[in-house]
Design a protein around this motif. Structure first.
Motif, PDB file in Angstrom:
ATOM      1  N   GLU A  15       0.822  -1.211   0.000  1.00  0.00           N
ATOM      2  CA  GLU A  15       0.000   0.000   0.000  1.00  0.00           C
ATOM      3  C   GLU A  15       0.857   1.263   0.000  1.00  0.00           C
ATOM      4  N   TYR A  35       7.713  -6.372   8.738  1.00  0.00           N
ATOM      5  CA  TYR A  35       6.909  -7.469   9.263  1.00  0.00           C
ATOM      6  C   TYR A  35       7.583  -8.784   8.932  1.00  0.00           C
ATOM      7  N   TYR A 186      -3.807 -15.462  15.151  1.00  0.00           N
ATOM      8  CA  TYR A 186      -3.517 -14.080  15.512  1.00  0.00           C
ATOM      9  C   TYR A 186      -2.484 -14.074  16.643  1.00  0.00           C
TER      10      TYR A 186
ATOM     11  N   LEU B 103      -6.734  -6.504  13.100  1.00  0.00           N
ATOM     12  CA  LEU B 103      -5.927  -6.214  14.288  1.00  0.00           C
ATOM     13  C   LEU B 103      -4.453  -6.042  13.915  1.00  0.00           C
ATOM     14  N   GLU B 104      -3.964  -6.956  13.074  1.00  0.00           N
ATOM     15  CA  GLU B 104      -2.562  -6.844  12.646  1.00  0.00           C
ATOM     16  C   GLU B 104      -2.327  -5.535  11.901  1.00  0.00           C
ATOM     17  N   PHE B 107      -2.018  -2.679  14.275  1.00  0.00           N
ATOM     18  CA  PHE B 107      -0.717  -2.715  14.935  1.00  0.00           C
ATOM     19  C   PHE B 107       0.356  -2.118  14.024  1.00  0.00           C
ATOM     20  N   LEU B 108       0.289  -2.446  12.736  1.00  0.00           N
ATOM     21  CA  LEU B 108       1.331  -2.029  11.798  1.00  0.00           C
ATOM     22  C   LEU B 108       1.131  -0.621  11.245  1.00  0.00           C
ATOM     23  N   GLN B 109      -0.095  -0.338  10.791  1.00  0.00           N
ATOM     24  CA  GLN B 109      -0.326   0.903  10.032  1.00  0.00           C
ATOM     25  C   GLN B 109      -1.217   1.899  10.760  1.00  0.00           C
ATOM     26  N   GLY B 114      -5.335  -1.506   7.007  1.00  0.00           N
ATOM     27  CA  GLY B 114      -3.961  -1.717   6.576  1.00  0.00           C
ATOM     28  C   GLY B 114      -3.521  -0.745   5.504  1.00  0.00           C
ATOM     29  N   ARG B 115      -4.251   0.378   5.399  1.00  0.00           N
ATOM     30  CA  ARG B 115      -3.839   1.380   4.422  1.00  0.00           C
ATOM     31  C   ARG B 115      -2.573   2.065   4.929  1.00  0.00           C
ATOM     32  N   PHE B 116      -1.798   2.591   4.004  1.00  0.00           N
ATOM     33  CA  PHE B 116      -0.486   3.156   4.305  1.00  0.00           C
ATOM     34  C   PHE B 116      -0.627   4.369   5.238  1.00  0.00           C
ATOM     35  N   ARG B 119      -0.419   7.972   4.101  1.00  0.00           N
ATOM     36  CA  ARG B 119      -1.482   8.496   3.232  1.00  0.00           C
ATOM     37  C   ARG B 119      -2.717   8.918   4.020  1.00  0.00           C
TER      38      ARG B 119
END
Ligand code: SF4
Ligand code: SF4
Lengths: 255, 390
Positions: A15, A35, A186, B103-104, B107-109, B114-116, B119
């Motif tokens: 993305e 990741y 998860y 959920l992941e 945590f990441l984005q 899960g969009r960047f 942005r």
């Protein structure tokens, strides 16, 4: 049954906005999140499932920078028992990575070595099979099902066109794992925080009898965006304008 | 793993349940899934090991609308029970795969899609909005995930910017530093991640020197207001701000919208936080707009099923969606517009309009979009109420 899983920490690019370093050596990574490589997640989960069934220990190994310990912690939270990080060489050459891993794994009593089919970032898909060659072990690539019977592994391999191949390998063996072989669980933040207390071993290249200037097979000359093809035309404007232009084009082509 | 039910009984007061069934009676998904709150409370209470019980997939059908706990005459903490069970499951990794991904991604984005992260504020690029950190303001417009990334809901964010600018309200956004509020994360069972988000967000808010927070989503509003332990900055839902701007004469609407309009109370704004009047005030303030109330409104409003992580769940419910029932109720009233004040309601109801084949009868609009429409002659979208009766 003792299993080693080799994993890689990769930047998430799907993305993201991608920029190239000025010297053209690589993409810029400081704004990206990192990741556990998708394929490796399935491999670690598979190892944990095999451990549940057959007992033994799961060791995860990565070749990477200090930050790569994050993905090892994730693997520990996923059910791995031990973790090892090996310092990364200056170039990420598949041959060299396989060589480093083979040095670390040689003379250790593993029954099974699992790796992801490929890494999301370079998509080379070479480390697993090269490692098997270097260790002189039988291997199967693109595995989507594993059954252990005595000292044999019966595996299903995914071939082109929806065809599968059943293969039997004598253990110890190397398998590269395809996504979809299982359903990764998860990993909660609570589990990650708990796993942070587990020990991760560090190893340098010298300790494996290697130097930082090992020979490599491949070197990246230049990273660049694919040139824009002549046939591609990107329509500009708001959705209404784009649709109008598009219908015009289709009408014209239709003749 | 064996679970001791004692903590559940104590923490969620399962022992005081009188088995009246009010909870199940008012549950919006009782016809859409096997979820039965009365039974769940009882079974958890009498069993020695509830772990098999907690494996039931219908636990993920709950929208955390809170009807059950708000109506329980005894004071059982029903929704908290569901969230605690989900927390247990999340810690064991036993969550449906689409919830796992959400959920992941968070945590990441910093957003469940899960969009960047970089942005996050792209929608605001051309709007001349202050980014806190680069410019100062005492008022934060906390945008939230759906209004930042979802193309449909971005229209709501844009409408609000336009309204606030028109009313000369000085405000800023956090830009790409903003992260998920965690309301849905907590409801999907990830308590540890929720805690981390509360800490990070609270620190960021404090550092930004803001004196008040305005949210677009009732879900963000709810969690900032009720669940952030160290957040002392006052929080308002945007409908409260606009109602105030109108009442004090700071916002004037010049254009008439001759539309028969009804309103869907979002659960997290209405029944859970009792903001019922402001949205109605705004709607009746719009010149020309004819406001009609649906039979089930305010506390009795029907949940759209978008809460409690349902936006990221797949399946788990069957039969006619509440959204479809709701849209038909509105059409029966002769409403041309169903307004709401929540991104999830907006999306689920708009889907329901399409599924029921009622696109020529009714449109779903966020209140902010209607207000922006009534501000001047240059609407941000080509807004057209359906009119097939001519
Ligand atoms: S409403 Fe309360 S008292 Fe009645 S059955 Fe449900 S939990 Fe028990
Ligand atoms: S919170 Fe709402 S959806 Fe969940 S059990 Fe209670 S009434 Fe049903």
């Amino acid at each position: 049954m003792n299993i080693a899983v080799c994993v890689k920490r990769i930047p998430k690019t799907a993305e993201a906005d991608i920029f190239i370093e000025k010297d053209g050596s690589d993409i810029k990574k400081d704004h990206l999140v990192f990741y556990l490589n998708d394929w490796d997640g399935y491999a670690v989960r598979e190892a944990a499932l095999l451990k549940e069934k057959h007992g033994g220990e799961v060791t995860v190994i990565t070749v990477g920078p200090e930050e790569a310990k994050e993905v090892l912690t994730r693997c520990l939270a996923m059910g791995a028992d031990r973790a090892l990080r090996i310092e990364e060489p200056p170039t990420q050459d598949s041959y060299l990575i396989a060589k480093i891993l083979s040095r670390a794994i040689k003379n250790q009593a593993f029954d099974l070595l699992l790796l992801g089919v490929q890494a999301e970032d370079d998509n080379c898909g070479q480390v697993g099979v090269s490692l098997a060659q270097m260790l002189g072990l039988p291997h199967a690539a693109i595995v989507n099902h594993i059954e252990i019977e005595g000292d044999k592994a019966k595996v299903r391999r995914e071939l082109e066109g929806g065809i599968e191949e059943l293969t039997e390998l004598k253990l110890p063996a190397v398998l590269t794992i395809q996504t979809g072989i299982n359903e990764p669980k998860y990993v909660s933040l609570a589990a990650l925080l708990e796993a942070e207390d587990k020990e991760i071993k560090d190893l340098g290249m010298e300790e494996l009898g290697l130097t930082l200037s090992e020979s490599v097979d491949t070197k990246i000359d230049q990273v660049f965006f694919p040139p824009v093809g002549k046939m591609a035309e990107i329509l500009k404007g708001n959705p209404e304008e784009v649709v109008t232009q598009l219908t015009e084009i289709i009408k014209k082509k239709k003749g | 793993m064996k679970i001791d039910p004692k903590t559940f009984i104590q923490d969620y007061l399962l022992n005081i349940c009188i088995q009246c069934g009010t909870c199940t009676g008012g549950c919006p998904v009782k016809f859409r899934s096997p979820l039965n709150m009365r039974r769940l409370v009882r079974q958890t209470y009498i069993t020695n090991d509830p772990s098999p019980l907690f494996k039931s997939p219908e636990l993920w059908a709950c929208t955390t609308c809170s009807n059950c706990s708000l109506r329980c005459p005894a004071g059982v903490k029903n929704v908290e029970l569901i969230m605690a069970i989900r927390n247990l499951l999340a810690n064991q990794g036993e969550v449906p795969s689409t919830i796992r991904d959400a959920l992941e991604n968070t945590f990441l984005q910093g957003n469940p899609w899960g969009r960047f992260r970089d942005r996050r504020a792209d929608w605001a690029k051309e709007l001349g909005v202050k980014i806190l950190g680069e410019a100062a303001s005492e008022t934060l417009l906390y945008v939230g995930c759906a209004p930042s990334y979802d193309p449909r809901v971005q229209n709501v964010s844009t409408a609000l910017v336009k309204i606030f600018q028109k009313a000369d309200l000085d405000f800023g956004i956090l830009g790409k530093k903003e992260s998920c509020c965690g309301n849905e994360i907590r409801r999907m069972g990830e308590q540890a991640l929720f805690k981390k988000l509360t800490k990070d967000n609270t620190n960021l808010f404090k550092k930004s020197g803001i004196k008040r927070i305005i949210t677009i989503s009732p879900h963000c509003y709810n969690t900032f207001k009720n669940e952030y332990p160290d957040l002392t900055i006052p929080v308002q839902h945007y409908t409260q701000v606009i109602a105030d701007l109108m009442e004090t004469g700071k916002l004037k609407l010049s254009k008439a919208l001759d539309l028969r309009t009804t309103y869907q109370d979002p659960c997290f704004l209405g029944k859970q936080n009792l903001v019922f009047d402001e949205p109605r005030k705004i709607l009746t303030f719009i010149p020309g707009l004819e406001f009609v109330e649906m039979e089930r409104s305010r506390q009795r409003s029907l949940c759209c099923e978008g809460g409690g992580g349902r936006m990221w769940a797949e399946g788990g419910t069957e039969g006619t969606r509440n959204g479809e029932i709701r849209v038909k109720e509105a059409v029966a009233l002769g409403a041309k517009v169903m307004a709401t004040a929540c991104p999830f309601c907006l999306l689920t109801l708009e889907d329901a309009v399409k599924i029921s084949g009622l696109t020529s009868e009714i449109v779903i609009k966020d209140i902010s979009e209607l207000v922006a429409e009534a501000i001047d002659e240059n609407p941000i979208t080509k807004f057209q109420a359906p009119n097939n009766h001519q």
